[in-house]
Design a protein around this motif. Structure first.
Motif, PDB file in Angstrom:
ATOM      1  N   LYS A 132       4.484  22.156   3.488  1.00  9.20           N
ATOM      2  CA  LYS A 132       3.829  20.860   3.684  1.00  9.20           C
ATOM      3  C   LYS A 132       4.814  19.737   3.407  1.00  9.20           C
ATOM      4  N   ALA A 133       4.589  18.612   4.054  1.00 13.41           N
ATOM      5  CA  ALA A 133       5.423  17.443   3.796  1.00 13.41           C
ATOM      6  C   ALA A 133       4.924  16.725   2.545  1.00 13.41           C
ATOM      7  N   THR A 134       5.843  16.077   1.857  1.00 14.44           N
ATOM      8  CA  THR A 134       5.493  15.259   0.700  1.00 14.44           C
ATOM      9  C   THR A 134       6.166  13.898   0.855  1.00 14.44           C
ATOM     10  N   VAL A 135       5.641  12.929   0.131  1.00 16.09           N
ATOM     11  CA  VAL A 135       6.185  11.574   0.161  1.00 16.09           C
ATOM     12  C   VAL A 135       7.103  11.401  -1.038  1.00 16.09           C
ATOM     13  N   ILE A 136       8.354  10.998  -0.776  1.00 17.11           N
ATOM     14  CA  ILE A 136       9.307  10.795  -1.872  1.00 17.11           C
ATOM     15  C   ILE A 136       9.548   9.317  -2.149  1.00 17.11           C
ATOM     16  N   ALA A 137       9.082   8.452  -1.257  1.00 16.71           N
ATOM     17  CA  ALA A 137       9.219   7.000  -1.442  1.00 16.71           C
ATOM     18  C   ALA A 137       7.907   6.334  -1.001  1.00 16.71           C
ATOM     19  N   MET A 191       0.826  -1.182   0.000  1.00 16.52           N
ATOM     20  CA  MET A 191       0.000   0.000   0.000  1.00 16.52           C
ATOM     21  C   MET A 191       0.874   1.251   0.000  1.00 16.52           C
ATOM     22  N   ALA A 192       0.467   2.250  -0.724  1.00 19.68           N
ATOM     23  CA  ALA A 192       1.256   3.473  -0.832  1.00 19.68           C
ATOM     24  C   ALA A 192       1.069   4.382   0.382  1.00 19.68           C
ATOM     25  N   ILE A 193       2.129   5.069   0.732  1.00 17.84           N
ATOM     26  CA  ILE A 193       2.105   6.048   1.814  1.00 17.84           C
ATOM     27  C   ILE A 193       1.557   7.353   1.235  1.00 17.84           C
ATOM     28  N   VAL A 194       0.604   7.954   1.943  1.00 16.93           N
ATOM     29  CA  VAL A 194      -0.066   9.154   1.447  1.00 16.93           C
ATOM     30  C   VAL A 194      -0.123  10.203   2.556  1.00 16.93           C
ATOM     31  N   ILE A 195       0.038  11.461   2.173  1.00 14.84           N
ATOM     32  CA  ILE A 195      -0.153  12.575   3.108  1.00 14.84           C
ATOM     33  C   ILE A 195      -1.367  13.367   2.651  1.00 14.84           C
ATOM     34  N   ASP A 196      -2.295  13.603   3.564  1.00 19.15           N
ATOM     35  CA  ASP A 196      -3.450  14.456   3.302  1.00 19.15           C
ATOM     36  C   ASP A 196      -2.966  15.894   3.469  1.00 19.15           C
ATOM     37  N   HIS A 197      -2.769  16.580   2.344  1.00 22.82           N
ATOM     38  CA  HIS A 197      -2.191  17.921   2.390  1.00 22.82           C
ATOM     39  C   HIS A 197      -3.117  18.946   3.037  1.00 22.82           C
ATOM     40  N   ASP A 198      -4.415  18.654   3.094  1.00 20.25           N
ATOM     41  CA  ASP A 198      -5.341  19.546   3.796  1.00 20.25           C
ATOM     42  C   ASP A 198      -5.135  19.450   5.304  1.00 20.25           C
ATOM     43  N   GLU A 199      -4.687  18.294   5.772  1.00 16.60           N
ATOM     44  CA  GLU A 199      -4.477  18.078   7.208  1.00 16.60           C
ATOM     45  C   GLU A 199      -3.051  18.395   7.664  1.00 16.60           C
ATOM     46  N   CYS A 200      -2.090  18.318   6.762  1.00 18.19           N
ATOM     47  CA  CYS A 200      -0.682  18.556   7.114  1.00 18.19           C
ATOM     48  C   CYS A 200      -0.487  20.006   7.557  1.00 18.19           C
ATOM     49  N   ILE A 201       0.163  20.172   8.723  1.00 14.06           N
ATOM     50  CA  ILE A 201       0.430  21.515   9.242  1.00 14.06           C
ATOM     51  C   ILE A 201       1.897  21.923   9.057  1.00 14.06           C
ATOM     52  N   GLY A 202       2.673  21.056   8.411  1.00 14.84           N
ATOM     53  CA  GLY A 202       4.066  21.399   8.128  1.00 14.84           C
ATOM     54  C   GLY A 202       4.977  21.384   9.333  1.00 14.84           C
ATOM     55  N   CYS A 203       4.685  20.539  10.303  1.00 12.04           N
ATOM     56  CA  CYS A 203       5.488  20.499  11.538  1.00 12.04           C
ATOM     57  C   CYS A 203       6.859  19.848  11.330  1.00 12.04           C
ATOM     58  N   GLU A 204       7.030  19.123  10.240  1.00 10.85           N
ATOM     59  CA  GLU A 204       8.276  18.465   9.853  1.00 10.85           C
ATOM     60  C   GLU A 204       8.643  17.250  10.702  1.00 10.85           C
ATOM     61  N   SER A 205       7.760  16.787  11.568  1.00 10.05           N
ATOM     62  CA  SER A 205       8.113  15.628  12.400  1.00 10.05           C
ATOM     63  C   SER A 205       8.374  14.392  11.546  1.00 10.05           C
ATOM     64  N   CYS A 206       7.581  14.183  10.503  1.00 10.93           N
ATOM     65  CA  CYS A 206       7.798  13.006   9.655  1.00 10.93           C
ATOM     66  C   CYS A 206       9.134  13.084   8.924  1.00 10.93           C
ATOM     67  N   VAL A 207       9.512  14.281   8.509  1.00 13.85           N
ATOM     68  CA  VAL A 207      10.789  14.480   7.812  1.00 13.85           C
ATOM     69  C   VAL A 207      11.957  14.201   8.749  1.00 13.85           C
TER      70      VAL A 207
END
Length: 59
Positions: free
Chosen positions: A32-37, A1-17
């Motif tokens: 906003k965070a984006t998925v590169i893999a 299954m692909a990893i997806v970020i809901d850009h409407d919900e992302c607050i850009g906190c950078e924790s995932c990065v």
């Protein structure tokens, strides 16, 4: 299954990065965070999902 970020919900906190830079990065605007893999199976993806304050990441 692909990893997806809901850009409407992302607050850009950078924790995932910070947790999983092999899979996530900030967009060109740095807002906003984006998925590169999207097909990654790294364990850090689950940690990033659990850490996201807005639950914006899913797979």
């Amino acid at each position: 299954m692909a990893i997806v970020i809901d850009h409407d919900e992302c607050i850009g906190c950078e924790s995932c990065v910070e947790i999983c830079p092999e899979v996530f990065e900030m967009d060109a605007d740095g807002e906003k965070a984006t998925v590169i893999a999207p097909d990654s199976t790294l364990a850090c993806v689950d940690e990033a999902i659990e850490t996201c304050p807005n639950e914006a990441i899913s797979k």
